[in-house]
Design an enzyme around this catalytic site. Structure first.
Site, PDB file in Angstrom:
ATOM      1  N   LYS A 193     -26.343 -14.957 -48.407  1.00 16.67           N
ATOM      2  CA  LYS A 193     -26.994 -13.917 -49.197  1.00 16.67           C
ATOM      3  C   LYS A 193     -26.831 -14.295 -50.665  1.00 16.67           C
ATOM      4  CE  LYS A 193     -29.193 -10.077 -49.563  1.00 16.67           C
ATOM      5  NZ  LYS A 193     -30.616  -9.967 -49.210  1.00 16.67           N
ATOM      6  N   ASP A 249     -20.048 -12.505 -38.115  1.00 16.58           N
ATOM      7  CA  ASP A 249     -19.617 -11.473 -37.170  1.00 16.58           C
ATOM      8  C   ASP A 249     -20.825 -10.650 -36.733  1.00 16.58           C
ATOM      9  OD1 ASP A 249     -17.858  -9.660 -35.763  1.00 16.58           O
ATOM     10  OD2 ASP A 249     -18.216  -8.247 -37.408  1.00 16.58           O
TER      11      ASP A 249
HETATM   12  C1  IPM Z   1     -15.168 -10.540 -33.291  1.00 16.57           C
HETATM   13  C2  IPM Z   1     -14.625  -9.163 -33.451  1.00 16.57           C
HETATM   14  C3  IPM Z   1     -13.501  -9.184 -34.477  1.00 16.57           C
HETATM   15  C4  IPM Z   1     -14.092  -9.655 -35.790  1.00 16.57           C
HETATM   16  C5  IPM Z   1     -12.772  -7.829 -34.631  1.00 16.57           C
HETATM   17  C6  IPM Z   1     -12.169  -7.393 -33.327  1.00 16.57           C
HETATM   18  C7  IPM Z   1     -11.735  -7.848 -35.723  1.00 16.57           C
HETATM   19  O1  IPM Z   1     -15.625  -8.263 -33.786  1.00 16.57           O
HETATM   20  O2  IPM Z   1     -14.427 -11.430 -32.849  1.00 16.57           O
HETATM   21  O3  IPM Z   1     -16.354 -10.760 -33.564  1.00 16.57           O
HETATM   22  O4  IPM Z   1     -14.610  -8.845 -36.572  1.00 16.57           O
HETATM   23  O5  IPM Z   1     -14.029 -10.861 -36.039  1.00 16.57           O
HETATM   24 MN    MN Z   2     -17.586  -9.133 -33.855  1.00 16.78          MN
END
Ligand code: IPM
Ligand code: MN
Length: 357
Positions: A193, A249
């Protein structure tokens, strides 16, 4: 003298919710592969999870991280439980392992095994086959920030999106290597971004510089908002994506849906040449815990990724082919907990055909 059997040391965190049941099925598949491929594993199970924390007050002892360095790989089921403070146990165990072992790559393959599992109209398995390389040790996840005047009307909450040249460069290099090794589209797309978050200019420049060493790989770019659009509209455009931790994520949950859902999405938290951690992308799904209904395919696919990492390519291929066959033939018609097949039945179905796969 007989050749000594190869053996790998695996640390196991079955974790919360459905974790223990899906891990049980994953290990059933691993047992069978070991027999077929002639290698062994030495497995150590660790008790750390939310229930353990509630029972003992212990989250993840410091000494465990050093112990983990002596393993070849770590398998995690699922971590998370609404009975405790949001993110507490996830940060201690998943975050702890990712950061303390410096697992800087979060590798998330997005592969559609069977057309009927895809929520997109007219998209076929050949259209959805790409890999997301998510940075895994920096960004908003680094935990730089805090609160000022917490709980008052003047409260300030701050969390920094940090990137380092070293962290950005090593993950971009890894992603270029994945594109080369896959030898498919030979294309790497940088997702960022940089138009709004100017700190991401570091990604733009590093991508360009490292890219000069990879003349055989086509370089592509998409802003993350547009990338979510392309992933739905033209997923066939992607071969390998490299992306920062936070956006990675988010887009990998979207990617998981393209391949049929959380029931099949796997990931590897990798530091090449060092102990690495493998986990399904799904959460602990407390409402299904202990009911033997959760689909274990994501964990089984996770075992497949772990075997690829360990260099057990043939064993990994057997799992991939078997899962693909069961999904494409609709013997496993759906990935949901309401598929009509139990967790252990699906584990058995995968295991039974591995010898021929
Ligand atoms: C992932 C999960 C984790 C992240 C959480 C559980 C902290 O969503 O592995 O994608 O945000 O990385
Ligand atoms: Mn995740």
């Amino acid at each position: 003298m007989a050749k000594e059997k190869k053996s790998y040391k695996i640390a196991i965190f079955a974790g919360d919710g459905i974790g223990p049941e899906v891990v049980r099925e994953g290990l059933k598949v691993l047992d069978e592969i070991e027999g077929l491929e002639g290698f062994g594993t030495e497995r150590v199970e660790y008790p750390y999870c939310t229930q353990h924390y509630l029972d003992t007050g212990e989250l993840m002892p410091e000494a465990i991280f050093d112990e983990l360095r002596k393993f070849d790989a770590i398998l995690v089921g699922a971590i998370g439980d609404p009975r405790v403070e949001v993110g507490l146990v996830e940060r201690a165990i998943i975050g702890g392992i990712r950061f303390r072992l410096d697992l800087y790559v979060n590798l998330r393959p997005i592969k559609l095994y069977a057309e009927h599992l895809c929520p997109l109209k007219d998209k076929k398995p050949e259209d959805i086959d790409f890999v997301v390389v998510r940075e895994n040790t920096e960004d908003l996840y680094a935990g730089i920030g805090g609160f000022l005047k917490k709980g008052t009307p003047d409260e300030v909450a701050l969390q920094e999106m940090i990137f380092t040249r070293k962290g950005v460069e090593r993950v971009i290099r890894y992603a270029f290597d994945v594109a080369r090794k896959r030898n498919m589209g030979k294309k790497l797309t940088l997702v960022d971004k940089a138009n709004a978050v100017r700190a991401m200019d570091l990604w733009t420049r590093t991508f360009e510089e490292v890219g000069r060493e990879y003349e055989d790989i086509e370089k592509d770019h998409a802003y993350v908002d547009a990338a979510t659009m392309w992933m739905v509209k033209n997923p066939e455009w992607f071969d390998v994506i490299v992306v920062n931790n936070m956006f990675g994520d988010i887009i990998t949950d979207l990617g998981a849906m393209l391949q049929g859902g959380m029931g099949v999405a796997a990931s590897g938290n990798i530091h090449p040449g060092q102990v690495s951690m493998f986990e399904p992308i799904h959460g602990s799904a407390p409402k299904y815990a202990g009911k033997n209904v959760a689909n274990p395919l994501a964990t089984i696919e996770t075992i497949k990724m772990m075997l690829e990492f360990l260099g057990e390519e043939r064993g990994a291929q057997r799992i991939g082919k078997r899962v693909e066959f069961l999904l494409a033939s609709k013997q496993i018609a759906s990935l949901s907990a309401a598929s009509g097949l139990s967790t252990s039945q699906i584990g058995d179905m995968v295991t039974e055909g591995l010898a021929e796969s």
